[in-house]
Design a protein around this motif. Sequence first.
Motif, mmCIF file in Angstrom:
data_model
loop_
_atom_site.group_PDB
_atom_site.id
_atom_site.type_symbol
_atom_site.label_atom_id
_atom_site.label_comp_id
_atom_site.label_asym_id
_atom_site.label_seq_id
_atom_site.Cartn_x
_atom_site.Cartn_y
_atom_site.Cartn_z
ATOM 1 N N UNK A 115 79.126 -25.132 1.137
ATOM 2 C CA UNK A 115 78.712 -26.020 2.214
ATOM 3 C C UNK A 115 77.498 -25.464 2.925
ATOM 4 N N UNK A 116 77.149 -26.080 4.029
ATOM 5 C CA UNK A 116 75.919 -25.729 4.735
ATOM 6 C C UNK A 116 75.986 -24.306 5.298
ATOM 7 N N UNK A 117 77.094 -23.953 5.937
ATOM 8 C CA UNK A 117 77.216 -22.621 6.528
ATOM 9 C C UNK A 117 77.240 -21.544 5.450
ATOM 10 N N UNK A 118 77.956 -21.786 4.370
ATOM 11 C CA UNK A 118 77.982 -20.831 3.268
ATOM 12 C C UNK A 118 76.614 -20.657 2.641
ATOM 13 N N UNK A 119 75.869 -21.739 2.521
ATOM 14 C CA UNK A 119 74.521 -21.655 1.959
ATOM 15 C C UNK A 119 73.590 -20.876 2.881
#
Length: 175
Positions: A115-119
């Motif tokens: 997801x965005x935070x992981x990316x």
Amino acid sequence: MAEPTGVETPYEGEPDFADPSGEEFPSEYTSESAPSSDVPARKPITTGNSYGTGRRKEAIARVRIAPGTGKWTINGRSLDNYFPNKVHQQIVNEPFVTLGAEEQFDVFVRIDGGGVTGQAGALRMGLARALTALDTETNRPPLKKAGFLTRDAREKERKKYGLKKARKAPQYSKR
């Protein structure tokens, strides 16, 4: 009445605040420290390209940096377009801020998964690894101290049979 002798005692005129070492006391006291002008801001060496891979949760970021003007290309899009959230932009830019190298490198990134935070976390780690590979002796200690080179190993726990999620059980019914 006594005649003035020309020698003033500390109690007659202004008090004598001279330090024996010759330094004067400041006229005002503040909680802010004075900027240290003797240590210039260190700039990292910008000779050549570098490459680093970062991972966070399910996301993988392949990062390539080259000396330039601070242009970001993430999956063919700009930083503001790919990460519209200012918090994610700040997370991604932290290695440059730590080294004082903002807008000295062009960044080219391929990210997939997660997801965005992981990316954003994967990109930060890949960027820190690329900067470390560029100049290990000067760049690694501050990045390591800030924790950008440590892989966050927390992963999503797998779902177990008989449960609704990894640990959530179905509602108990007595009858």
